[in-house]
Design an enzyme around this catalytic site. Structure first.
Site, PDB file in Angstrom:
ATOM      1  N   GLY A  10       0.742  -1.443   0.123  1.00 52.76           N
ATOM      2  CA  GLY A  10      -0.118   0.099  -0.007  1.00 52.76           C
ATOM      3  C   GLY A  10       0.891   1.117  -0.042  1.00 52.76           C
ATOM      4  O   GLY A  10       0.350   2.270   0.536  1.00 52.76           O
ATOM      5  N   LYS A  17       1.316   8.107   2.752  1.00 50.41           N
ATOM      6  CA  LYS A  17       2.023   9.400   2.331  1.00 50.41           C
ATOM      7  C   LYS A  17       1.529  10.394   3.399  1.00 50.41           C
ATOM      8  O   LYS A  17       2.337  11.063   3.840  1.00 50.41           O
ATOM      9  CB  LYS A  17       1.030   9.831   0.911  1.00 50.41           C
ATOM     10  CG  LYS A  17       1.102  11.142   0.522  1.00 50.41           C
ATOM     11  CD  LYS A  17       0.059  11.419  -0.656  1.00 50.41           C
ATOM     12  CE  LYS A  17      -1.534  11.563  -0.613  1.00 50.41           C
ATOM     13  NZ  LYS A  17      -2.257  11.502  -1.503  1.00 50.41           N
ATOM     14  N   LYS A 150      -5.894  -1.181  10.942  1.00 48.59           N
ATOM     15  CA  LYS A 150      -7.354  -1.481  11.304  1.00 48.59           C
ATOM     16  C   LYS A 150      -7.910  -1.317   9.965  1.00 48.59           C
ATOM     17  O   LYS A 150      -7.555  -0.766   9.005  1.00 48.59           O
ATOM     18  CB  LYS A 150      -7.706  -0.202  12.325  1.00 48.59           C
ATOM     19  CG  LYS A 150      -7.891   1.078  11.756  1.00 48.59           C
ATOM     20  CD  LYS A 150      -8.506   1.961  12.753  1.00 48.59           C
ATOM     21  CE  LYS A 150      -9.892   1.846  12.179  1.00 48.59           C
ATOM     22  NZ  LYS A 150     -10.712   3.133  12.791  1.00 48.59           N
ATOM     23  N   ASP A 179      -3.159   0.443  16.753  1.00 48.36           N
ATOM     24  CA  ASP A 179      -4.366   1.180  17.320  1.00 48.36           C
ATOM     25  C   ASP A 179      -3.658   2.353  17.302  1.00 48.36           C
ATOM     26  O   ASP A 179      -3.144   2.694  18.421  1.00 48.36           O
ATOM     27  CB  ASP A 179      -4.754   0.652  18.336  1.00 48.36           C
ATOM     28  CG  ASP A 179      -6.244   1.495  18.930  1.00 48.36           C
ATOM     29  OD1 ASP A 179      -6.202   2.727  18.994  1.00 48.36           O
ATOM     30  OD2 ASP A 179      -7.371   1.058  19.028  1.00 48.36           O
ATOM     31  N   HIS A 180      -3.850   3.514  16.457  1.00 45.03           N
ATOM     32  CA  HIS A 180      -2.998   4.599  16.715  1.00 45.03           C
ATOM     33  C   HIS A 180      -3.088   5.495  17.800  1.00 45.03           C
ATOM     34  O   HIS A 180      -2.288   6.195  18.261  1.00 45.03           O
ATOM     35  CB  HIS A 180      -3.224   5.447  15.556  1.00 45.03           C
ATOM     36  CG  HIS A 180      -4.188   6.431  15.205  1.00 45.03           C
ATOM     37  ND1 HIS A 180      -5.544   5.997  14.985  1.00 45.03           N
ATOM     38  CD2 HIS A 180      -4.523   7.912  15.549  1.00 45.03           C
ATOM     39  CE1 HIS A 180      -6.496   6.951  14.829  1.00 45.03           C
ATOM     40  NE2 HIS A 180      -5.667   8.106  15.083  1.00 45.03           N
ATOM     41  N   HIS A 242     -10.276   2.039  19.573  1.00 42.41           N
ATOM     42  CA  HIS A 242      -9.737   3.379  19.997  1.00 42.41           C
ATOM     43  C   HIS A 242     -10.344   3.419  21.620  1.00 42.41           C
ATOM     44  O   HIS A 242      -9.728   3.913  22.616  1.00 42.41           O
ATOM     45  CB  HIS A 242      -9.812   4.666  19.457  1.00 42.41           C
ATOM     46  CG  HIS A 242      -9.337   4.530  18.163  1.00 42.41           C
ATOM     47  ND1 HIS A 242      -8.289   3.737  17.694  1.00 42.41           N
ATOM     48  CD2 HIS A 242      -9.808   4.986  16.796  1.00 42.41           C
ATOM     49  CE1 HIS A 242      -7.871   3.841  16.324  1.00 42.41           C
ATOM     50  NE2 HIS A 242      -9.101   4.715  15.977  1.00 42.41           N
ATOM     51  N   LYS A 347     -13.196  19.324  18.178  1.00 42.56           N
ATOM     52  CA  LYS A 347     -12.263  18.026  18.064  1.00 42.56           C
ATOM     53  C   LYS A 347     -11.331  18.031  19.237  1.00 42.56           C
ATOM     54  O   LYS A 347     -10.513  18.743  19.614  1.00 42.56           O
ATOM     55  CB  LYS A 347     -11.250  18.742  16.694  1.00 42.56           C
ATOM     56  CG  LYS A 347     -10.329  17.479  16.622  1.00 42.56           C
ATOM     57  CD  LYS A 347     -10.381  16.105  16.030  1.00 42.56           C
ATOM     58  CE  LYS A 347      -9.302  15.120  16.233  1.00 42.56           C
ATOM     59  NZ  LYS A 347      -9.705  13.837  16.116  1.00 42.56           N
TER      60      LYS A 347
HETATM   61  N1  LIG Z   1      -5.883   6.992   5.468  1.00 39.88           N
HETATM   62  C1  LIG Z   1      -6.107   6.654   6.544  1.00 39.88           C
HETATM   63  O1  LIG Z   1      -6.098   7.887   7.526  1.00 39.88           O
HETATM   64  C2  LIG Z   1      -6.005   5.484   7.562  1.00 39.88           C
HETATM   65  C3  LIG Z   1      -6.046   4.354   7.001  1.00 39.88           C
HETATM   66  N2  LIG Z   1      -6.226   3.059   7.628  1.00 39.88           N
HETATM   67  C4  LIG Z   1      -6.081   1.922   7.121  1.00 39.88           C
HETATM   68  O2  LIG Z   1      -5.033   1.768   6.382  1.00 39.88           O
HETATM   69  C5  LIG Z   1      -5.195   1.039   5.242  1.00 39.88           C
HETATM   70  C6  LIG Z   1      -4.612   1.757   3.981  1.00 39.88           C
HETATM   71  O3  LIG Z   1      -5.523   3.004   3.825  1.00 39.88           O
HETATM   72  P1  LIG Z   1      -5.554   4.039   2.824  1.00 39.88           P
HETATM   73  O4  LIG Z   1      -3.998   4.371   2.604  1.00 39.88           O
HETATM   74  O5  LIG Z   1      -6.167   5.029   3.394  1.00 39.88           O
HETATM   75  O6  LIG Z   1      -6.015   3.379   1.431  1.00 39.88           O
HETATM   76  P2  LIG Z   1      -5.808   3.783  -0.218  1.00 39.88           P
HETATM   77  O7  LIG Z   1      -6.950   3.370  -0.645  1.00 39.88           O
HETATM   78  O8  LIG Z   1      -5.260   5.282  -0.177  1.00 39.88           O
HETATM   79  O9  LIG Z   1      -4.580   2.843  -0.781  1.00 39.88           O
HETATM   80  C7  LIG Z   1      -4.551   1.587  -0.799  1.00 39.88           C
HETATM   81  C8  LIG Z   1      -3.422   1.057  -1.282  1.00 39.88           C
HETATM   82  O10 LIG Z   1      -3.354  -0.408  -1.626  1.00 39.88           O
HETATM   83  C9  LIG Z   1      -2.901  -0.672  -2.730  1.00 39.88           C
HETATM   84  N3  LIG Z   1      -3.800  -1.847  -3.576  1.00 39.88           N
HETATM   85  C10 LIG Z   1      -5.052  -1.686  -3.522  1.00 39.88           C
HETATM   86  N4  LIG Z   1      -5.364  -2.944  -4.232  1.00 39.88           N
HETATM   87  C11 LIG Z   1      -4.273  -3.526  -4.549  1.00 39.88           C
HETATM   88  C12 LIG Z   1      -3.652  -4.872  -4.999  1.00 39.88           C
HETATM   89  N5  LIG Z   1      -4.873  -5.459  -5.692  1.00 39.88           N
HETATM   90  N6  LIG Z   1      -2.500  -5.100  -5.199  1.00 39.88           N
HETATM   91  C13 LIG Z   1      -1.597  -4.419  -4.423  1.00 39.88           C
HETATM   92  N7  LIG Z   1      -1.855  -3.390  -3.887  1.00 39.88           N
HETATM   93  C14 LIG Z   1      -3.194  -2.866  -3.912  1.00 39.88           C
HETATM   94  C15 LIG Z   1      -3.040   0.440  -3.562  1.00 39.88           C
HETATM   95  O11 LIG Z   1      -1.854   0.554  -4.575  1.00 39.88           O
HETATM   96  P3  LIG Z   1      -2.130   0.437  -5.994  1.00 39.88           P
HETATM   97  O12 LIG Z   1      -3.476   1.297  -6.545  1.00 39.88           O
HETATM   98  O13 LIG Z   1      -0.994   1.186  -6.831  1.00 39.88           O
HETATM   99  O14 LIG Z   1      -2.294  -0.795  -6.376  1.00 39.88           O
HETATM  100  C16 LIG Z   1      -2.686   1.600  -2.348  1.00 39.88           C
HETATM  101  O15 LIG Z   1      -1.137   1.843  -2.149  1.00 39.88           O
HETATM  102  C17 LIG Z   1      -6.656   0.371   5.385  1.00 39.88           C
HETATM  103  O16 LIG Z   1      -6.698  -0.729   6.143  1.00 39.88           O
HETATM  104  C18 LIG Z   1      -7.168   1.645   6.177  1.00 39.88           C
HETATM  105  O17 LIG Z   1      -8.495   1.240   6.738  1.00 39.88           O
HETATM  106  C19 LIG Z   1      -6.251   3.339   9.269  1.00 39.88           C
HETATM  107  C20 LIG Z   1      -6.045   4.312   9.658  1.00 39.88           C
HETATM  108  C21 LIG Z   1      -6.226   5.744   9.068  1.00 39.88           C
HETATM  109  O1  LIG Z   2      -9.163   5.637  13.417  1.00 35.68           O
HETATM  110  C1  LIG Z   2      -9.766   6.720  13.130  1.00 35.68           C
HETATM  111  O2  LIG Z   2      -9.303   7.807  13.683  1.00 35.68           O
HETATM  112  C2  LIG Z   2      -9.788   9.118  13.168  1.00 35.68           C
HETATM  113  C3  LIG Z   2      -9.534  10.174  14.639  1.00 35.68           C
HETATM  114  O3  LIG Z   2      -8.038  10.058  14.853  1.00 35.68           O
HETATM  115  P1  LIG Z   2      -7.612  11.254  15.695  1.00 35.68           P
HETATM  116  O4  LIG Z   2      -6.365  10.715  15.827  1.00 35.68           O
HETATM  117  O5  LIG Z   2      -7.641  12.401  14.674  1.00 35.68           O
HETATM  118  O6  LIG Z   2      -8.225  11.593  17.017  1.00 35.68           O
HETATM  119  C4  LIG Z   2     -11.087   9.127  12.660  1.00 35.68           C
HETATM  120  O7  LIG Z   2     -11.322  10.480  12.075  1.00 35.68           O
HETATM  121  C5  LIG Z   2     -11.246   8.163  11.701  1.00 35.68           C
HETATM  122  O8  LIG Z   2     -12.683   7.891  11.438  1.00 35.68           O
HETATM  123  C6  LIG Z   2     -11.161   6.680  12.406  1.00 35.68           C
HETATM  124  O9  LIG Z   2     -10.782   5.839  11.348  1.00 35.68           O
END
Ligand SMILES: NC(=O)C1=CN([C@@H]2O[C@H](COP(=O)(O)OP(=O)(O)OC[C@H]3O[C@@H](n4cnc5c(N)ncnc54)[C@H](OP(=O)(O)O)[C@@H]3O)[C@@H](O)[C@H]2O)C=CC1
Ligand SMILES: O=C1O[C@H](COP(=O)(O)O)[C@@H](O)[C@H](O)[C@H]1O
Length: 510
Positions: A10, A17, A150, A179-180, A242, A347
């Site tokens: 990912g 990012k 998660k 669990d952040h 959380h 918040k």
């Molecule tokens: N974003 C956030 O703030 C948070 C996210 N999370 C968790 O983190 C995880 C990732 O979230 P997030 O980064 O937002 O998700 P995104 O949708 O932004 O990114 C998904 C990633 O998975 C890769 N991917 C998807 N399908 C495939 C595949 N078949 N093979 C290989 N790679 C694949 C994509 O790469 P490509 O498209 O190049 O294949 C991309 O890098 C999830 O479990 C989410 O619940 C948890 C807390 C907060």
């Molecule tokens: O895991 C999650 O947390 C955020 C809230 O996190 P915080 O560190 O900003 O308090 C929440 O917005 C999101 O929905 C949830 O998936």
């Protein structure tokens, strides 16, 4: 620190990012990364190593809490990054990856210690773990660890199924469930505070504490996550993980010297002692809410069912409040009130401990103006620990008034949760990761709530965006003779104190 290959599934995604690269960069600046360290970023997109490194560099400029302007440092950091195309479903891609990793380890003469970080959707967790094992990626001579984001399951059964499948490829001590909230500095401090301070330790039980209030309120709505959030709701998104983790951390009773096993064992004991609810009784202890249109910081916002991607008839919960009881020697009789919701007034993540008032007597006129002693932990976005006590009002003889004493005002430049957690996972320290036993017990508690919501046994209460949630959440406390602190605090007290220019104006200052 031992040589490590950090394999990131990912790597092109949002979490990588916004959180993972900035966290790694800050660890690099603090000299907290291993000398021999390579990141293999994975995704389906075709990228060269150079383009990937440029993307990583850009994410530092956009999201690092520290200024990322020293180009030389940034380049030194990003030179550790490599990119590999990998489709999670393609077995061949894992073999190609293994070749590349082995080459790099040989080049650096580094031990094959591999940390696999799954920053992808939960539907991929099982497949990846299995393929790591099958391809030989996970059977080198060094250690292997699985860091997993998660959500861990959608309900009790799916969480058990997932855990069983992961355990075929990784032992429990190799699994680091993120669990952040456990990475937040103030949550980590909570544990040490109780363990290292006899004063706090002495007060930490039902003898002195009347109730505990844990709030995580957000001003944002569903944002761009309708697909996920409408299936999860506040109960799965925040409460099961959380909020219950914060309850465990707060209520745990630790001996002076505690190993990570001891901490997690004691947390498990807390969760085991939380009284379970029967599905038909959920409505007496749980409030389910959904935001309606309102305004946040003076800006009008739409209601949940008018959000893009949300069905107009959605019954999803965007707010949950609950009263929990821990039936053990320390906490019997102390209600723990927990609430979390989107589109609320502020918040904040905050824990308030309200102390008992054993000296209070209804007829004692001279005690006028006293309020309960409080210990307040501001967890995020601001950090702080404050004690509220009663003092005599010099201007009004015979009157008491509360003052708030800042015990801790937060630390400048404190690490972000992801820095703490990635650092710990590199060191193999699982203290602030969720053990399977905790996750399972948390799902066990939540399961009847999910079922009661599903069967509409708990009314869905509307609340105005920009408020503190439905009135029923206030009634939950009022029934026990309490109220939520810092949203229903009597106006007059605050106003008086503000006029006098004293530090009491907590709500305004924090
Ligand atoms: N974003 C956030 O703030 C948070 C996210 N999370 C968790 O983190 C995880 C990732 O979230 P997030 O980064 O937002 O998700 P995104 O949708 O932004 O990114 C998904 C990633 O998975 C890769 N991917 C998807 N399908 C495939 C595949 N078949 N093979 C290989 N790679 C694949 C994509 O790469 P490509 O498209 O190049 O294949 C991309 O890098 C999830 O479990 C989410 O619940 C948890 C807390 C907060
Ligand atoms: O895991 C999650 O947390 C955020 C809230 O996190 P915080 O560190 O900003 O308090 C929440 O917005 C999101 O929905 C949830 O998936």
């Amino acid at each position: 620190m031992e040589a490590t290959t950090f394999v990131l599934f990912g790597a092109t995604g949002d979490l990588a990012k916004r959180k993972i690269y900035p966290a790694l960069y800050n660890l690099f600046l603090d000299g907290k990364l291993p000398q021999s360290f390579t990141v293999f970023g994975l995704g389906r997109r075709t990228l060269t190593d150079e383009t990937f490194q440029a993307n990583v560099e850009q994410s530092l400029r956009d999201f690092s809490r520290r200024e990322a302007s020293d180009e030389l440092l940034i380049k030194r950091f990003s030179s550790a990054f490599r990119y590999n195309v990998l489709d999670i479903g393609h077995v061949d891609d894992y073999e190609k990856l293994l070749n590349r990793i082995e080459q790099r380890e040989a080049e650096l003469q580094a031990a094959p210690n591999r940390l696999f970080y799954l920053s992808v959707g939960p539907e991929f967790f099982e497949t990846i773990a299995e393929r790591i094992q099958q391809s030989g990626l996970g059977s080198a001579d060094g250690w292997k660890r699985l860091v997993i984001e998660k959500p861990f399951g959608h309900d009790l059964q799916s969480a058990r199924d997932l855990n069983e499948k992961l355990s075929k490829s990784f032992a429990e001590e190799e699994v680091f469930r993120i669990d952040h909230y456990l990475g937040k500095p103030m949550v980590q401090r909570l544990e040490a505070l109780q363990q290292e301070n006899p004063v706090i330790q002495a007060l930490w039980s039902n003898r002195y504490i009347a109730n505990v209030q844990i709030t995580a309120s957000e001003t944002v709505g569903v944002e761009e996550r309708a697909g996920y959030y409408d299936q999860a709701g506040a109960v799965r998104d925040m409460f099961q993980n959380h909020m219950l983790q914060m309850l465990m951390v707060l209520a745990v009773q630790l001996p002076h010297i505690s190993t990570s096993e001891k901490v997690r064992f004691k947390k498990k004991m807390v969760m085991e002692a939380v009284e379970t609810l029967q599905k038909q009784d959920v409505a007496t202890s749980v409030v389910r809410g959904q935001y309606r249109a309102g305004s946040i910081n003076g800006q009008p916002v739409v209601g949940y069912t008018s959000e893009p991607g949300i069905d107009a008839s959605s019954m999803n919960d965007t707010f949950i409040a609950a009263r929990l009881q821990i039936d053990d020697f320390f906490w019997r009789g102390v209600p723990f009130y927990i609430r979390t919701g989107k589109r609320m007034k502020e918040k904040t993540t905050r824990i308030v401990i309200e102390f008992k008032e054993p000296l209070q007597h209804p007829s004692s006129e001279h005690k006028k103006g006293t309020v309960p002693n409080l210990l307040i932990f501001e967890i995020s976005p601001n950090e702080g620990i404050t004690l509220q006590i009663n003092t005599k009002d010099a201007k009004n003889k015979g009157q008491f008034k509360p003052v708030q004493i800042d015990l801790f005002a937060g630390q400048e430049d404190a690490p972000e949760a992801y820095e703490n957690l990635i650092f710990d996972s590199l060191h193999g320290d699982p203290t602030f990761f969720a053990h399977w036993d905790e996750v399972e017990l948390a799902w066990q508690w939540v399961q009847p709530v999910l079922e009661a919501f599903e069967e509409n046994l708990v009314p869905l209460r509307p609340y105005e965006a920009g408020s503190y949630g439905p009135a029923e959440a206030d009634a939950l406390l009022a029934a026990d003779g309490y109220h939520w602190w810092f949203d229903t605090k009597p106006e007059t007290e605050v106003e008086t104190q503000q006029k006098e220019g004293e530090q009491y104006a907590y709500n305004t200052n924090h």
